[in-house]
Design an enzyme around this catalytic site. Structure first.
Site, PDB file in Angstrom:
ATOM      1  N   THR A  70       1.371  -2.702   1.410  1.00 44.15           N
ATOM      2  CA  THR A  70       0.017  -2.121   1.376  1.00 44.15           C
ATOM      3  C   THR A  70      -0.748  -2.658   0.175  1.00 44.15           C
ATOM      4  O   THR A  70      -1.899  -3.106   0.306  1.00 44.15           O
ATOM      5  CB  THR A  70       0.101  -0.576   1.334  1.00 44.15           C
ATOM      6  OG1 THR A  70       0.815  -0.134   2.494  1.00 44.15           O
ATOM      7  CG2 THR A  70      -1.274   0.060   1.315  1.00 44.15           C
ATOM      8  N   GLN A 110       7.283  -7.270   9.431  1.00 47.66           N
ATOM      9  CA  GLN A 110       8.293  -6.980  10.463  1.00 47.66           C
ATOM     10  C   GLN A 110       9.050  -8.230  10.913  1.00 47.66           C
ATOM     11  O   GLN A 110      10.082  -8.122  11.567  1.00 47.66           O
ATOM     12  CB  GLN A 110       7.636  -6.302  11.677  1.00 47.66           C
ATOM     13  CG  GLN A 110       6.991  -4.954  11.371  1.00 47.66           C
ATOM     14  CD  GLN A 110       8.006  -3.842  11.065  1.00 47.66           C
ATOM     15  OE1 GLN A 110       9.216  -3.993  11.282  1.00 47.66           O
ATOM     16  NE2 GLN A 110       7.517  -2.733  10.550  1.00 47.66           N
ATOM     17  N   SER A 141       7.394  -6.738   2.641  1.00 49.26           N
ATOM     18  CA  SER A 141       7.751  -5.411   2.131  1.00 49.26           C
ATOM     19  C   SER A 141       9.261  -5.327   1.992  1.00 49.26           C
ATOM     20  O   SER A 141       9.994  -5.685   2.929  1.00 49.26           O
ATOM     21  CB  SER A 141       7.254  -4.358   3.125  1.00 49.26           C
ATOM     22  OG  SER A 141       7.712  -3.085   2.746  1.00 49.26           O
ATOM     23  N   HIS A 151      11.374  -2.668   1.814  1.00 49.69           N
ATOM     24  CA  HIS A 151      12.175  -1.672   2.541  1.00 49.69           C
ATOM     25  C   HIS A 151      12.311  -1.978   4.020  1.00 49.69           C
ATOM     26  O   HIS A 151      13.103  -1.340   4.725  1.00 49.69           O
ATOM     27  CB  HIS A 151      11.647  -0.253   2.303  1.00 49.69           C
ATOM     28  CG  HIS A 151      10.300   0.067   2.862  1.00 49.69           C
ATOM     29  ND1 HIS A 151      10.123   0.971   3.872  1.00 49.69           N
ATOM     30  CD2 HIS A 151       9.059  -0.376   2.542  1.00 49.69           C
ATOM     31  CE1 HIS A 151       8.823   1.088   4.139  1.00 49.69           C
ATOM     32  NE2 HIS A 151       8.157   0.268   3.341  1.00 49.69           N
ATOM     33  N   THR A 153       4.671  -3.856 -15.915  1.00 52.11           N
ATOM     34  CA  THR A 153       6.044  -4.349 -16.098  1.00 52.11           C
ATOM     35  C   THR A 153       6.729  -4.448 -14.744  1.00 52.11           C
ATOM     36  O   THR A 153       6.663  -3.509 -13.942  1.00 52.11           O
ATOM     37  CB  THR A 153       6.819  -3.383 -17.034  1.00 52.11           C
ATOM     38  OG1 THR A 153       6.105  -3.319 -18.255  1.00 52.11           O
ATOM     39  CG2 THR A 153       8.245  -3.866 -17.269  1.00 52.11           C
ATOM     40  N   CYS A 162       3.524   5.660   9.579  1.00 54.19           N
ATOM     41  CA  CYS A 162       2.481   6.320   8.800  1.00 54.19           C
ATOM     42  C   CYS A 162       1.815   7.410   9.616  1.00 54.19           C
ATOM     43  O   CYS A 162       1.274   8.343   9.067  1.00 54.19           O
ATOM     44  CB  CYS A 162       1.434   5.297   8.354  1.00 54.19           C
ATOM     45  SG  CYS A 162       2.177   3.978   7.419  1.00 54.19           S
TER      46      CYS A 162
HETATM   47  N1  PLP Z   1       2.483  -4.015   7.550  1.00 59.61           N
HETATM   48  C1  PLP Z   1       3.312  -3.647   8.528  1.00 59.61           C
HETATM   49  C2  PLP Z   1       3.377  -4.486   9.782  1.00 59.61           C
HETATM   50  C3  PLP Z   1       4.101  -2.509   8.410  1.00 59.61           C
HETATM   51  O1  PLP Z   1       4.925  -2.163   9.403  1.00 59.61           O
HETATM   52  C4  PLP Z   1       3.997  -1.731   7.218  1.00 59.61           C
HETATM   53  C5  PLP Z   1       4.760  -0.472   7.083  1.00 59.61           C
HETATM   54  O2  PLP Z   1       4.977   0.259   8.031  1.00 59.61           O
HETATM   55  C6  PLP Z   1       3.135  -2.146   6.201  1.00 59.61           C
HETATM   56  C7  PLP Z   1       2.383  -3.290   6.406  1.00 59.61           C
HETATM   57  C8  PLP Z   1       3.023  -1.408   4.898  1.00 59.61           C
HETATM   58  O3  PLP Z   1       4.200  -1.631   4.129  1.00 59.61           O
HETATM   59  P1  PLP Z   1       4.561  -0.858   2.802  1.00 59.61           P
HETATM   60  O4  PLP Z   1       5.283   0.381   3.221  1.00 59.61           O
HETATM   61  O5  PLP Z   1       5.454  -1.778   2.019  1.00 59.61           O
HETATM   62  O6  PLP Z   1       3.302  -0.575   2.060  1.00 59.61           O
END
Ligand code: PLP
Length: 409
Positions: free
Chosen positions: A74, A184, A202, A204, A242, A330
């Protein structure tokens, strides 16, 4: 009575931590030192951060790119998506953002672009970007103006893969800056021939920790001139603060493991996903699989069992310890209609029943069997409730889980 083992089928929302990430982070936790410090303690942490950075770009096949660590995708999207980000043709002014209608909500914000400077590009019924529409938009750009194009590589809800190689070519041809959300795709499929100027990741989603991500850019074709977070000038002045060195090493280790195991892992989860879809289809011919005719990530299935609402299904599965999603994570807490399915022209009453399964490195055949058992029980009960005269549905579905397990073997 012991509670059944919890089953996690929501990897696109977030992945469990990979063992290598856990190990790397445990080691990093014992290191003290600010990576910007000159002394030996700081230099040791700096070394770990730089090794992780090099490992991430290598695993993506983007060795000539620069990786900037952020708190997640994000933040990386918010940093990249602003008219001040320089693209090819530096003498041009960036005036417009073209964005796929099925983009993640984190990109759809448009961030630094005013609402009237953002154009949504349509997708077809399978969720594929209408590439001719994008081409027309780019062709219509006035001279001395430049566009930013933001298209994800793989959709988080449906797993549909966008034609990012063709989009790369179009952006190259028309001098547009291509920002590709690879959140993804990373660790699941190679980037191929696509060469976006900016790539978003990302931690996670690949089995690393949450709270870490990256903005990866080709310095020949992109420059981030307006940092979102200003301060001590870390990360080449693009992202102050940092560095989260524990998260960074965990992220790199997870991507390393995912990349090393990619081929086998994706083939294995693909078989699980295909078994689920085949079993559901055999017993519920009205099953609707979204994006079925488009190329998709092998771990993802987004489908509707007509008449069985997602909110009811999620609740019933949760009671048996099974985690799936109704759409993007989300919004799944709120179970609201998916903008992705709306863009694919799916009717609201079908979208209301949309469920998303996403498998990953720890998913098993037993998970699939339990999932199918619970799902079909719930669907059957909902059908019987809706049509009390169809008392035979339970009998019809008695063989359902049997064949599912058979398929999975
Ligand atoms: N882009 C995609 C395609 C995602 O699936 C997600 C999270 O669901 C994000 C962006 C946002 O990722 P983050 O949780 O690292 O902010």
């Amino acid at each position: 009575m012991t509670a059944p083992k919890p089953i996690y089928c929501d990897y696109n929302a977030t992945s469990p931590l990979r063992p290598s990430a856990r190990e790397a982070m445990a080691e990093a936790m014992d290191k003290v030192g600010n990576p910007s410090s000159i002394h030996g303690f700081g230099r040791a942490v700096r070394h770990a951060v730089e090794q992780a950075r090099a490992s991430i770009v290598r695993d993506l096949g983007l060795d000539s790119y620069r990786a900037i660590f952020t708190s997640g995708a994000t933040e990386a999207l918010a940093t990249a998506l602003t008219p001040s980000t320089q693209g090819p043709k530096p003498d041009h002014t960036t005036t417009r953002l073209f964005i796929a209608a099925t983009e993640h909500i984190a990109a759809l914000q448009g961030h630094g672009f005013a609402a009237q400077a953002v154009t949504m590009v349509d997708v077809d019924g399978d969720g594929l970007l209408r590439i001719e529409a994008l081409k027309s938009h780019l062709q219509a750009m006035p001279d001395h103006e430049r566009a930013v194009v933001c298209v994800h590589a793989a959709n988080n809800e449906t797993g549909v893969l966008q034609p990012i190689e063709a989009i790369s070519v179009l952006c190259e041809t028309y001098g547009a800056l291509f920002v590709c959300d690879m959140v993804q795709l990373a660790g699941r499929l190679p980037l191929g021939e696509a060469m976006p100027a900016i790539v978003i990741l990302s931690g996670h989603k690949v089995g690393g920790p949450s709270g870490i991500g990256a903005l990866i850019y080709d310095p020949q074709r992109a420059q981030i001139t307006t940092p979102l977070i200003r301060g001590g000038g870390q990360e080449r002045g693009v992202r102050a603060g940092t560095e989260n060195h524990i998260g960074i090493v965990g992220f790199a280790a997870a991507l390393r493991e995912a990349t090393a195991n990619r081929v086998n892992e994706q083939a294995r989860v693909g078989r699980l996903r295909d078994d689920v879809e085949a079993s559901l289809l055999a017993h519920v011919p009205e099953l609707k699989i979204f994006g079925q005719d488009a190329p998709r990530l092998s771990n993802t299935s987004c489908f509707a069992l007509p008449g069985y609402t997602a909110s009811l299904a999620l609740m019933q599965l949760d009671l048996t310890g099974i985690a799936i999603s109704s759409g993007s994570a989300c919004s799944s807490g709120k179970v609201k209609h998916s903008h992705v399915l709306a863009a694919m022209n799916i009717q609201p009453e079908t979208a209301e029943c949309a469920l998303r399964l996403s498998f990953g490195f720890a998913s098993t055949h037993d998970d699939v069997a339990r999932l199918l058992e619970s799902l079909t029980k719930g669907w059957t009960a909902s059908q019987e409730q809706a049509n009390p005269s169809h008392g035979k549905i339970s009998e019809k579905n008695a063989t359902f889980t049997q064949s599912a397990v058979g398929n999975s073997a």
